[in-house]
Design an enzyme around this catalytic site. Structure first.
Site, PDB file in Angstrom:
ATOM      1  N   VAL A  96       0.832  -1.201   0.000  1.00 54.85           N
ATOM      2  CA  VAL A  96       0.000   0.000   0.000  1.00 54.85           C
ATOM      3  C   VAL A  96       0.870   1.256   0.000  1.00 54.85           C
ATOM      4  CG1 VAL A  96      -1.871   1.234   1.157  1.00 54.85           C
ATOM      5  CG2 VAL A  96      -1.826  -1.263   1.187  1.00 54.85           C
ATOM      6  N   CYS A  97       1.958   1.236   0.758  1.00 59.16           N
ATOM      7  CA  CYS A  97       2.862   2.387   0.808  1.00 59.16           C
ATOM      8  C   CYS A  97       3.427   2.697  -0.568  1.00 59.16           C
ATOM      9  CB  CYS A  97       4.016   2.123   1.773  1.00 59.16           C
ATOM     10  SG  CYS A  97       3.522   1.787   3.470  1.00 59.16           S
ATOM     11  N   SER A  98       3.747   1.661  -1.320  1.00 58.89           N
ATOM     12  CA  SER A  98       4.366   1.830  -2.635  1.00 58.89           C
ATOM     13  C   SER A  98       3.376   2.286  -3.688  1.00 58.89           C
ATOM     14  CB  SER A  98       5.015   0.505  -3.069  1.00 58.89           C
ATOM     15  OG  SER A  98       6.041   0.140  -2.163  1.00 58.89           O
ATOM     16  N   ASP A  99       2.111   2.345  -3.320  1.00 59.54           N
ATOM     17  CA  ASP A  99       1.055   2.840  -4.199  1.00 59.54           C
ATOM     18  C   ASP A  99       0.599   4.231  -3.764  1.00 59.54           C
ATOM     19  OD1 ASP A  99      -0.910   2.574  -6.261  1.00 59.54           O
ATOM     20  OD2 ASP A  99      -2.387   2.185  -4.705  1.00 59.54           O
ATOM     21  N   ARG A 168      -0.470   4.277   9.232  1.00 58.29           N
ATOM     22  CA  ARG A 168      -0.701   4.985   7.977  1.00 58.29           C
ATOM     23  C   ARG A 168      -1.605   6.158   8.348  1.00 58.29           C
ATOM     24  NH1 ARG A 168       0.452   2.906   3.604  1.00 58.29           N
ATOM     25  NH2 ARG A 168       0.162   0.766   4.334  1.00 58.29           N
TER      26      ARG A 168
END
Length: 206
Positions: A96-99, A168
């Site tokens: 999710v972070c990389s998106d 997040r």
């Protein structure tokens, strides 16, 4: 001839619509082919594993953190200049972070039109963050390392999880340094870009 402010905002709205169509068309765990085989998938995590130490209306705790550009960034340097969106993400090289952060590249002009800067924060060390963001193709905003003392800034805001990564989380801080919006999001999901832009829109002076 320069466009009027009214026309400018009509153009911004149209661009925002395009941004959101693109942003929501990408799966929460999807990303470019450049990441194939390079992402560590932790599996479902406890949605929230921390307790906030700040609230809306508080003056945001100031901090200074090193960035992957080699410069140190201080939150208060943006006082009276820009609204600030603090974007805490748990870890580099995760789905999710990389998106999430590359999605903010699409909205760069919208953030700027709303007098806002994004500060990306992770507890990863600088070399890891540098390699990760380079693999993503770069981001336009400062990427800061809260590695040492480990998670100190995340802890001050109350978003350091028991396993040592941050939540997040999104904090919107106005030009006077006051926290105006907080979203400690389900760590397994991407926060809404549309929601962030709507909250920034509320900070516009009439």
């Amino acid at each position: 001839m320069k466009p009027t402010r009214g026309l400018y905002w009509l153009e911004s709205v149209a661009l925002a619509t395009a941004v959101l169509i693109v942003a929501f068309a990408v799966p929460a765990h999807g990303l470019s082919e450049a990441f194939q085989g390079k992402i560590y998938t932790p599996g479902p995590l406890k949605p929230v594993d921390s307790k906030l130490t700040v609230r809306v209306g508080d003056v945001a705790p100031d901090f200074t953190l090193p960035s992957i550009s080699g410069e140190k960034v201080r939150l208060s340097q943006f006082r009276r200049r820009s609204h600030v969106v603090l974007s805490f993400v748990p870890a580099a090289w995760t789905p999710v972070c990389s998106d999430q952060w590359p999605g903010y590249n699409i909205a760069k002009e919208l953030f700027e039109a709303l007098d806002a800067v994004v500060l990306g924060i992770s507890v990863d060390n600088l070399p890891t963050l540098f390699a990760w963001t380079q693999e993503m193709g770069g981001v336009w905003f400062p990427v800061l390392s809260d590695f040492w003392p480990h998670g100190e800034v995340a802890s001050r805001y109350g978003v350091l999880r028991s396993d040592g990564v941050s939540e997040r989380a999104i904090f919107i801080i106005d030009k006077e340094g006051v926290i105006r919006y907080i979203d400690v999001h389900d760590i397994n999901e991407r926060p809404s870009l549309e929601g962030i832009l709507k909250e920034l829109e509320k900070l516009k002076k009439p």
